[in-house]
Design an enzyme around this catalytic site. Structure first.
Site, mmCIF file in Angstrom:
data_model
loop_
_atom_site.group_PDB
_atom_site.id
_atom_site.type_symbol
_atom_site.label_atom_id
_atom_site.label_comp_id
_atom_site.label_asym_id
_atom_site.label_seq_id
_atom_site.Cartn_x
_atom_site.Cartn_y
_atom_site.Cartn_z
ATOM 1 C CE LYS A 1 0.552 1.032 4.757
ATOM 2 N NZ LYS A 1 1.405 2.094 5.205
ATOM 3 C CG ASP B 1 -1.288 -0.348 8.201
ATOM 4 O OD1 ASP B 1 -2.171 0.907 8.323
ATOM 5 O OD2 ASP B 1 -0.108 0.140 8.142
#
Ligand code: ATP
Length: 294
Positions: free
Chosen positions: A9, A136
């Site tokens: 990401k 996350d």
């Protein structure tokens, strides 16, 4: 056997809004998944216990502290089934780089083990487990361009974003997410309010660089971070920034060709290297991520 691709990401901007009693921070960020993947193979083994293999360097633990192993142990507790599991982890995502590799591996194990067992967690249990494993992890359960709030686990998908091309500059050192947050938190006056990130998004993608509250501390430790951002701006990146708690720095370019040309030619500090990756648009149905059985 089940094979899972676990994407990296990028964080486009990251605002630290408050510190919570449990040590986590309330944040606001934009998450983009990247077409840069770790690959995990999950396979039952006759003996009990979870074994992690994969020619991993010294920076990636293979014991119970690995997030992939932790995820497997938790899913086994929740779903039951055989206690023996072999995980082969092929790492492509740079480690401790702010690209979310460990968290993505954990989410990949949750999803892959559900497929392997042929039994599924409820969405609420899956989300709660992700949150327990790390801030996350929830994003990687369904990676798509999203605004992340709360500790990063309250996700709002972003519509209308196109595919975008990125040059990533990866440094030969990692940064500790915890340390960077701790020091930043000491220096900021918290709580702070106001959205500075969502307004920076438009239909052509990200219009301008979004501020990252963690960058000041990271750049003080490693001034190369700021220097590389300036280099990427000079060679024409329309947006630059540091991902998450760093140190990886990114620049947005208009096409794959432009990104690859910059990645080949840009002059960097010793030991740093470049990667090129795209982030899928909001409407992208198939972009390579996922679980495959067999
Ligand atoms: P964060 O999501 O916290 O920003 P990051 O992307 O910066 O993390 P990771 O690559 O996830 O960093 O690794 C952070 C640390 O976690 C590593 O230094 C390593 O010791 C540990 N770790 C545990 N499991 C894994 C894993 N599966 N892959 C990589 N590192 C792992």
């Amino acid at each position: 056997m089940v094979t899972v691709l676990a994407p990296a990401k990028l964080n486009l901007g990251l605002r630290v809004l408050d510190r919570r009693p449990d040590g986590y921070h309330e944040i606001e960020t934009v998450y983009l998944p990247l077409r840069l993947y770790d690959r995990l193979e999950l396979e039952p083994r006759p003996e009990p216990g979870i074994v992690l293999e994969g020619g991993l360097g010294s920076e990636v633990p293979t014991d119970a502290t690995n997030l992939a192993v932790q995820a497997a142990a938790e899913v086994t507790l929740l779903l039951g089934g055989p206690a023996g599991l072999r995980i082969r982890l092929h790492k492509e995502i740079p480690v401790a780089a702010g690209l979310g590799g460990g968290s993505s591996d954990a989410a990949a194990v949750i999803l892959g083990l559900e497929t392997l067992r042929g039994s599924h967690l409820s969405p609420a249990d899956r989300h709660a487990l992700a949150r327990k494993l790390g801030a996350d992890v929830a994003f990687f359960l369904s990676p798509r361009p999203s605004i992340g709030r709360g500790i990063g686990d309250r996700l709002e998908p972003l519509s209308g974003l196109p595919e975008m091309w990125w040059v990533l500059v990866v440094f030969p050192f990692g940064l500790s997410t915890r340390e960077i947050y701790e020091e930043t938190s000491r220096e900021l006056t918290l709580p702070q309010g106001g959205s500075r990130i969502a307004p920076l998004l438009g239909s052509s993608g990200v219009r301008e660089s979004a501020p990252n509250d963690l960058e000041k501390v990271a750049t003080r430790q490693h001034p190369e971070i700021g220097a590389v951002r300036r280099v990427l701006e000079q060679v024409g990146a329309s947006v630059t920034g540091m991902s998450g708690s760093g140190p990886t720095v990114y620049g947005r370019f208009g096409s794959r060709e432009a990104a690859e040309q910059v990645a080949r030619k840009v002059g960097l500090s010793a030991g740093a290297r470049t990667l090129v990756a795209s982030s899928p648009g909001s409407d992208s149905e198939s972009w390579g991520w996922g679980v495959a059985k067999g």
